[in-house]
Design an enzyme around this catalytic site. Structure first.
Site, short mmCIF file in Angstrom:
data_model
loop_
_atom_site.label_atom_id
_atom_site.label_comp_id
_atom_site.label_asym_id
_atom_site.label_seq_id
_atom_site.Cartn_x
_atom_site.Cartn_y
_atom_site.Cartn_z
N HIS A 138 0.88 -1.18 0.00
CA HIS A 138 0.00 0.00 0.00
C HIS A 138 0.91 1.22 0.00
O HIS A 138 1.65 1.44 0.95
CB HIS A 138 -0.90 -0.01 1.23
CG HIS A 138 -1.85 -1.18 1.25
ND1 HIS A 138 -3.07 -1.14 0.64
CD2 HIS A 138 -1.72 -2.42 1.77
CE1 HIS A 138 -3.68 -2.32 0.80
NE2 HIS A 138 -2.88 -3.12 1.48
N ASP B 65 2.14 -7.08 2.36
CA ASP B 65 0.99 -6.28 2.78
C ASP B 65 1.48 -5.04 3.53
O ASP B 65 0.95 -4.67 4.58
CB ASP B 65 -0.01 -7.08 3.63
CG ASP B 65 -1.35 -6.35 3.76
OD1 ASP B 65 -1.52 -5.26 3.15
OD2 ASP B 65 -2.23 -6.87 4.46
O1 DOR Z 1 -4.29 -4.54 7.67
C1 DOR Z 1 -4.60 -4.15 6.55
N1 DOR Z 1 -4.30 -2.90 6.13
N2 DOR Z 1 -5.26 -4.98 5.74
C2 DOR Z 1 -5.77 -4.58 4.56
O2 DOR Z 1 -6.36 -5.39 3.89
C3 DOR Z 1 -5.63 -3.16 4.15
C4 DOR Z 1 -4.47 -2.54 4.77
C5 DOR Z 1 -4.42 -1.03 4.63
O3 DOR Z 1 -4.70 -0.52 3.55
O4 DOR Z 1 -4.05 -0.36 5.60
#
Ligand code: DOR
Length: 442
Positions: free
Chosen positions: A73, A316
């Site tokens: 992200h 992630d």
């Molecule tokens: O913990 C998470 N954070 N899981 C996700 O699926 C999205 C992510 C985020 O965008 O912060």
């Protein structure tokens, strides 16, 4: 730290390790221009340009093909205070990643050609680690109408996902798989039946009961994975499961693969290493979605990664600011910063023999390249020089200053870890050099 591909690079006497063609040898590796030009004992010896070469020589260092992260992200556009493309790419390079795939839950959501193009142009202008956008499956990630996937793909998206949200409607998921398969791109699912997780703060189990917090039952993941496998079988589309976290998901994937269904999956370092007990102190750094599970889930995930049922390791990487983390657990945003900790965390599993070095490298190179259709990075003559040099024995302490990401949200803060990326090379260009940057404290 970027140096243009001009003079040759020499990795002298390193252990070059590339399981895609069985390479495991102490050799010299020479890079000229954007290519690996020589691999072999004393390969650098007769190099004409040796005087101008940049030389990396480090006892015990490992040279791998460049790592690919399927799940990061990067927060731009819209939440640049958490991360922007420039800081995300710096963190990626420092983590050993030559390629990262950026999830679409930006603000606005990356659900159009214009946003995908903007992200591609920004990343190219910055340079360094390559960024591959992932477009949304549904408009606004609302789970209702499909995006124009053809436009997204033409603009550079390598996959579609509503990550952060699940596509819960079976009808929408079916159409998404059918539509995406016409462009041969995978649909990456965040598997969570939201009806079962409303208000959840952590994994549902003994610890959530003890803490009096609403739980996220593992069956909320398993139900979606089971349904999606059936849809993947029915549509013959490419299905990829993001951040697998449960023993049940592993069982379903294993059965699906044994029947030849086109499914793949990734697991994160934190789901491989931490249990829900980490939440006992209400540490918001441990709040993540899907949540940290139980010891038997971890064992199942580790076994599945080892035997290939889970194809890939993905970070992630979810940077958040102190605003979203220094608060009550119920208010905290889920997610951990991940790009710069992946290598040391996973090497700890290799050291414990829960994972072979070959699977570790495969899960960060060949396997993710296959999922999203990128070139497979390799260490061999003529290959594009995408490389990462790692010192597996170097210990360092995780600190805010040591991380290039704006996101400092990690339960590993102030912990000593072992294994450090020394240099990352993208198409012959040094995009990270630990000796030059000196940011991580030893
Ligand atoms: O913990 C998470 N954070 N899981 C996700 O699926 C999205 C992510 C985020 O965008 O912060």
């Amino acid at each position: 730290m970027t140096s243009k591909a001009g003079s040759p690079l020499i990795f002298r006497g390193v252990r070059a390790f590339d399981p895609s063609h069985g390479l495991d040898a102490i050799v010299d590796v020479v890079v000229e221009g954007d290519r690996v030009t020589r691999v072999g004992a004393d390969a650098a010896k007769n190099l004409a340009d040796v005087a101008s070469a940049r030389v990396y020589e480090r006892a015990g260092a490992l040279l791998f093909p460049g790592f690919i992260d399927l799940h990061a992200h990067v927060r731009e556009p819209g939440q640049e205070y958490k991360e922007d493309i420039a800081s995300g790419l710096r963190a990626a390079a420092a983590g050993g990643f030559t390629d990262i795939c950026a999830m679409p839950n930006t603000k606005p959501v990356n659900d159009t050609r214009a946003i995908t193009e903007m992200i591609v142009h920004r990343a190219r202008a910055i340079g360094g680690t390559r960024l591959h956008p992932i477009g949304a499956i549904t408009v606004g990630q609302r789970g209702e109408s499909l995006t124009e996937m053809a436009d997204l793909r033409d603009a550079g998206a390598v996959a579609v996902s509503d990550d952060g949200r699940c596509v819960t409607s079976s009808a929408v998921m079916r159409r998404a798989l059918e539509y995406a398969s016409t462009f041969d791109i995978p649909v990456i699912q965040h598997a969570e039946d939201h009806a079962l997780t409303d208000g959840a703060q952590m994994h549902e189990g003994a610890i959530s009961t003890k803490l009096g917090l609403r739980g996220w039952p593992r069956v909320a993941e398993d139900i979606i994975v089971a349904r999606d496998v059936l849809l993947a079988e029915y549509t013959h589309a490419k299905y990829h499961l993001a951040h697998a976290s449960t023993e049940g998901a592993v069982r379903i994937l294993r059965e699906a693969k044994s029947r030849g269904i086109s499914v793949s999956a990734e697991v994160t370092p934190h789901h491989l290493l931490l249990t829900h007990e980490a939440l006992l102190g209400y540490d918001t750094a441990c709040k993540v979605n899907p949540p940290l599970r139980e010891a038997h889930d971890i064992e199942a995930l580790q076994r599945a990664l080892a035997d290939g049922t889970i194809d890939c390791i993905a970070t992630d990487h979810a940077p958040h600011s102190s605003l979203e983390k220094e608060c009550e657990l119920a208010e905290a945003a889920p997610g951990l910063t991940g790009l710069e900790l992946c290598v040391p965390l996973l090497l700890s599993l290799v050291e414990k023999k829960a994972l072979t070095l070959a699977r570790f490298v495969d899960a960060l190179t060949r396997a993710p390249a296959k999922v999203v259709g990128l070139d497979m990075p390799q260490i061999k003559d003529g290959a594009r020089a995408d490389l990462v040099l790692v010192d597996p024995n170097e210990a360092w302490t995780v600190s805010a200053g040591a991380l290039r990401s704006k996101g400092k949200n990690t339960p590993f803060m102030n912990r000593e870890v072992k294994g450090r990326v020394r240099a990352t090379i993208v198409a012959g260009e040094v995009v990270f050099d630990a000796s030059a940057s000196g940011a991580a404290s030893s």
